[in-house]
Design an enzyme around this catalytic site. Sequence first.
Site, PDB file in Angstrom:
ATOM      1  N   GLN A  71       0.671  -0.970   0.396  1.00 30.32           N
ATOM      2  CA  GLN A  71       0.156   0.055   0.379  1.00 30.32           C
ATOM      3  C   GLN A  71       1.089   1.612  -0.231  1.00 30.32           C
ATOM      4  O   GLN A  71       1.539   0.969   0.822  1.00 30.32           O
ATOM      5  CB  GLN A  71      -0.956   0.326   0.667  1.00 30.32           C
ATOM      6  CG  GLN A  71      -2.105   1.507   1.342  1.00 30.32           C
ATOM      7  CD  GLN A  71      -2.573   1.381   1.843  1.00 30.32           C
ATOM      8  OE1 GLN A  71      -2.152   1.897   3.462  1.00 30.32           O
ATOM      9  NE2 GLN A  71      -4.154   0.702   2.193  1.00 30.32           N
ATOM     10  N   CYS A 101      -6.181   6.616   5.498  1.00 28.50           N
ATOM     11  CA  CYS A 101      -5.825   6.918   6.425  1.00 28.50           C
ATOM     12  C   CYS A 101      -5.672   8.621   7.042  1.00 28.50           C
ATOM     13  O   CYS A 101      -5.706   9.772   6.575  1.00 28.50           O
ATOM     14  CB  CYS A 101      -3.541   6.847   6.721  1.00 28.50           C
ATOM     15  SG  CYS A 101      -3.346   7.666   8.121  1.00 28.50           S
TER      16      CYS A 101
END
Length: 327
Positions: A71, A101
């Site tokens: 990722q 995030c």
Amino acid sequence: MKIGNMDLGKYPVLLAPMEDVTDISFRLMCKEFGADMVYTEFVSSDALIRNVSKTQAKLSIRNEERPVAIQIYGRETVAMADAARICEEACPDVLDINFGCPVKKVAGKGAGAGMLRDIPKMLEITRAVVNAVKIPVTVKTRLGWDHDSRIIVELAEQLQDCGIAALAIHGRTRSQMYTGEADWSLIGKVKENPRMKIPIIGNGDVTTPQIAREKFEKYGVDAIMVGRASIGSPWIFKEIKQYMETGHCEPLSVSDKMSVLRRQLKESVDRLDERRGILHIRRHLAATPLFKGIPNFRDTRIAMLRAETLGELSAILDKIESEILIK
């Protein structure tokens, strides 16, 4: 469920990417317990193209953990495309883009969930990454920036049009961080949208086998992703998989769970060093459900989380098992 040509089965359960958690030893352990796909820690595109050694080390993967996704996150289109090409050379099965995030040092700089405030840039980056590599590209994001901009139903279509192979959705906004309850109703609406052809992966508050089954049945998602509930409890994947297949699960014994925690401790120390390995494992020891609800455990817990040597911490774990958990 398929991502590209990769078949993950009927009810895939995935290990969510988590910084300082999903290192290679933890990924391998979760894989052993039944995780159908695992994700690396977050990889900064800027740090990767600058050849930062600590970031490059995150690209190390092993065949035993496959299928595995790397990722990446960042806010610049060219850097993200260049980083994607570097990641592809590490031969992951999937390349995932982090648009979810919420932490300030990432989202506050416009990366991660920060991209939810600049959708045209998010789509530009997604198209560039898809075009930069030959492996499947997926995206992980949230419902929106805040309660008044929960745009995920429309955004999911736009991301699909960029060519991604699957979409993972955390059922919170960036503003919520990890507070409140995850709202799966919007994840369900994305799945119900007849325009959506790619797999939809649901994420958020999957903490028990029963909840996992409910998410599959109620919202029709193609897969679920387990994050925080796996910290200090990698055996949750075995419990979920068994429950999905049989309708019941047989939890590991206390001794077996303690053996898992000791193995995590040893592998953490072996991979890093004694001091850093112990610091790293404290998060798992603090989070494990094995120690939840034990009466008069406060002083022991403090001692466990303050231990500075492998011998000291091992002795405390032995005492917890023999004198507290098993009587």
